[in-house]
Design a protein around this motif. Structure first.
Motif: not given
Length: 170
Positions: A103-127
């Motif tokens: 949850s804390i590092f989801h931005g970094e995880i997706t950036r490394i995993w997908l090789h690009s930035s992905l805007e994920i709503p925090i509500t989706l992460i929390i849910a």
């Protein structure tokens, strides 16, 4: 005389698995229909990120099923109680830790995993983080219920869950 009992248990497990498939397999279809394919793709990314928590914990808890069965046959309530408490506490602790990191590092995880930035709503992460906790601990409890033969209560709960889950998801 044991064959009908085996078919009965097999039928219950089949229905339980169909329930899991119905309750979870329709998520991306419902999201794609209601919000569009891009939202379904975003959901799938979040789902895969958190499966890093649920799948290993399910694999770790799976061997407890036959252990509970054997202890139940021996009427070893102390083993069952101790093991259930330990598995639930350990599963919850590992899940909370891993969920927090994701949850804390989801931005970094997706950036490394997908090789690009992905805007994920925090509500989706929390849910999904909350769902992951309940999924992981529920699986640990299911191993106990399977091990001691409490199948019909699971089936009833599963049928109610399917009905409510699909309606609420829509």
């Amino acid at each position: 005389r044991i064959v009908p009992q085996l078919f009965s248990h097999a039928g219950i497990f089949l229905l339980l698995q169909l329930g899991v498939m119905a309750a979870w397999g329709f998520d991306t279809l419902i999201i794609a229909a209601k919000l569009g394919p891009a939202s379904a793709g975003l959901y799938a990314v979040v789902q895969k990120m958190f499966q890093v928590v649920t799948y290993p914990l399910a694999i770790i808890n799976a061997p407890l099923w036959p252990a509970y069965t054997e202890a139940h046959a021996r009427r070893d309530r102390a083993f069952i109680t101790k093991t259930l408490k330990y598995s639930l506490v350990l599963t919850a602790a590992v899940a909370i830790t891993a969920i927090s990191v994701i949850s804390i590092f989801h931005g970094e995880i997706t950036r490394i995993w997908l090789h690009s930035s992905l805007e994920i709503p925090i509500t989706l992460i929390i849910a999904y983080a909350c769902w992951t906790f309940f999924d992981a601990t529920g699986n640990a409890y299911a191993m106990f219920m399977n091990g001691i033969g409490l199948l019909k209560p699971q089936l009833v709960t599963n049928l109610v869950f399917i009905f409510l889950a699909i309606i609420l998801k829509i």
